[in-house]
Write an enzyme that holds these catalytic residues in place. Structure first.
Site, PDB file in Angstrom:
ATOM      1  CE  LYS A 118       8.811 -57.860 -12.173  1.00 39.31           C
ATOM      2  NZ  LYS A 118       9.456 -58.212 -13.507  1.00 39.31           N
ATOM      3  CD  GLU A 202      11.975 -61.983  -3.433  1.00 44.26           C
ATOM      4  OE1 GLU A 202      12.972 -61.538  -3.203  1.00 44.26           O
ATOM      5  OE2 GLU A 202      11.317 -62.196  -4.501  1.00 44.26           O
ATOM      6  CG  HIS A 236      17.925 -49.913  -7.592  1.00 47.51           C
ATOM      7  ND1 HIS A 236      17.706 -51.327  -7.180  1.00 47.51           N
ATOM      8  CD2 HIS A 236      17.069 -49.281  -6.664  1.00 47.51           C
ATOM      9  CE1 HIS A 236      17.465 -51.470  -6.101  1.00 47.51           C
ATOM     10  NE2 HIS A 236      16.950 -50.133  -5.569  1.00 47.51           N
ATOM     11  NE  ARG A 293      15.617 -54.213 -20.714  1.00 51.82           N
ATOM     12  CZ  ARG A 293      15.627 -54.347 -19.196  1.00 51.82           C
ATOM     13  NH1 ARG A 293      14.498 -54.651 -19.053  1.00 51.82           N
ATOM     14  NH2 ARG A 293      16.392 -54.289 -18.493  1.00 51.82           N
TER      15      ARG A 293
END
Ligand code: MV4
Length: 500
Positions: A118, A202, A236, A293
């Site tokens: 990331k 972040e 999630h 994907r």
């Protein structure tokens, strides 16, 4: 130019079936693989050949690169499609497939690797001019560094795993005193989940929407097929997706789409992929990560843009141009997908298992039922709890909502508990209908998660189940037909009682 006649599908369930169908339409033979639990699975019957790869547990079958490559060799497959989940985003799998002289139906392994890290992805996006959430662009080395960066960003902040994704190894921090503990917890969770303890910081965005853009790239060009609205999620796990998003104007679509195309181009992307963004209430947007994907929710884009994304994957892998020639393209109408899972709303949404004693899938114009299970199948704890995706398309959002409600009325699943009732409550909710949901919607609206006592509906289902079973044993009339009669009758009765 790569050439293959036979495709091995390194997956199971509804996505394996989806890929097999696309293979057949493109003139390829399809090779299935299966575990002990899937010997009689729908994907095995739909394929031209099937190879047993091990026990039910994924680590001993669908995650075994050696067993999959051996099945590819034995079957004479020239290409491998990974589906989603399992090995689909493992750069090492893509490399192993290529090393074996086969075509990997997905992006180059270097693109998977770059997007899998990331902080590396953040650095690449910054360099490409793609907006990312304000934060650090490398892993943190000590708490003092974190403290200084957090002070600079302003609280709340988010600690994230460098190797992360899907919310694991992530901690929100609302004040300086909580930072050190969150760093330790996130690092420990990241080490456990990914074998990589690196974390970064972040700025935390409050109540954003989750908007993702569909990317399509062949040897000549990279385009986007608009956005999917994925804000309706719980822990999630996405529950319902739409295309287009009510929050995205044509102007914003151009801006976010341009950023998504730049993101893909920055890592040399090829094939289909998805750029995830957070969209703030003020219209500012930030790149989160790229999924390298085909995604579960790809059908809403297929409905809104009239493109078969798996067919495009097969074409691009074979070195052919994508079929999309006129671009940019505007979305047509509105599509909604409901994920039907074997999770029990009456039991904290824990997975429910057992034999599906009766299943009636909805149908009709612009209704799509993507499923890998049918009447008689066993639902186990070995695999994902998603039984099916119910997807509809209509001329606009209100009509799509009504069509989905009608389709859910037709759906009957007896034998395992499902989240069908949650979808009904959600679709009937005024706030949802006004298009006001952000990613915290279901946390805020616990009332929607609560099961409402519905004795008449339970009774209806019990009667349908009993009739189906009774008919199976005694009647000359097929059980399915008789159970459908019963479901229809009790469905109508339910409506009169105002049970929708
Ligand atoms: C965030 C965020 C708020 N601020 N980052 C969750 C999974 C991972 N892909 C990124 N995630 C988030 N990152 C900042 N700086 C909120 C989330 C988030 C989320 C994002 C998309 C969809 C659902 C979500 C649910 C909770 C948190």
């Amino acid at each position: 130019m790569p050439s293959f006649r036979r495709v091995l599908i390194a997956n199971r369930g509804e996505i394996a079936l989806r890929v097999i169908r696309a293979c057949h339409e493109e003139g390829y033979q399809a090779v299935a693989v299966y575990s002990d639990a899937d010997r009689t699975g729908a994907h095995v019957r739909a394929a031209d050949a099937a190879y047993h790869i091990g026990p039910a547990r994924p680590s001993e079958s669908y995650l075994r690169i050696d067993a999959l490559l051996e099945a590819a060799r034995a079957s004479g497959a020239g290409a491998v499609h990974p589906g989603y989940g399992f090995l689909s985003e493992r750069a090492a799998f893509a490399e192993a497939v290529e090393q074996a002289g086969l075509v990997f139906i997905g992006p180059p392994s270097a693109a998977i690797r770059a997007m899998g890290d990331k902080t590396e992805a953040r650095r690449r996006m910054l360099a490409a001019g793609v907006p990312v959430v304000p934060g650090g662009d490398s892993a943190l080395s000590d708490p003092a560094e974190a403290r200084a960066l957090a002070d600079q960003l302003g609280y709340p902040v988010m600690v994230k795993a460098s190797a992360g994704g899907g919310g694991r190894g992530m901690r929100m921090v609302s004040q300086p005193a909580m930072l050190a503990g969150a760093l330790r917890a996130a690092a420990a969770e990241a080490e456990k989940s990914f074998g990589d303890a690196r974390v970064y910081l972040e700025k935390f965005l409050e109540r954003p929407r989750h908007i993702e853009f569909q990317i399509l790239a062949d040897f000549a060009k990279t385009v986007h097929l608009g956005e999917r609205e994925c804000s309706i999620q719980r822990r999630h796990q996405k529950l319902l997706e739409e295309a287009p998003s009510v929050a995205v104007s044509p102007q914003l679509r151009r801006e976010m789409g341009t950023a998504a195309v730049s993101a893909a181009a920055a890592v040399g992307y090829r094939g289909v992929g998805t750029c995830e963004f957070l969209l703030a209430a003020d219209g500012s947007f930030y790149f989160l990560e790229m999924n390298t994907r085909i995604q579960v929710e790809h059908p809403v884009t297929e409905f809104a843009y009239g493109v078969d994304l798996v067919r495009e994957q097969l074409r691009i892998a074979a070195g052919k141009p994508m079929t999309v020639s006129e671009w940019p393209m505007a979305p047509r109408g509105h599509a909604i997908e409901c994920r039907i899972t074997s999770e029990d709303p009456a039991n904290g949404f824990l997975p429910s298992t057992g034999r599906i004693r009766y299943l009636r899938a909805p149908s009709g114009p612009e209704v799509r039922w993507d499923s890998g299970v049918e009447t008689g199948d066993e639902v186990t704890l070995y695999y994902d709890s998603m039984l099916a995706k119910l997807v509809v398309h209509a001329e606009d959002r209100p009509a799509a909502i009504r069509r989905m409600q009608r389709a859910l009325d037709e759906l009957v699943i007896v034998g395992v508990a499902t989240n069908q009732s949650l979808h009904r409550r959600l679709l009937a909710d005024p706030e949802f209908q006004r298009g006001e949901a952000d990613i915290q919607f279901l946390e805020r609206r616990e009332d929607l998660l609560a099961v409402r006592p519905d004795a008449a509906r339970s009774r209806r289902i019990a009667i349908v189940a009993a009739m189906a079973e009774e008919e199976r044993r005694h009647s000359s009339k097929p059980a399915v037909a008789r159970a459908e009669d019963a479901a229809g009758e009790w469905g109508r009765a339910g409506r009169h009682e105002g049970l929708r």
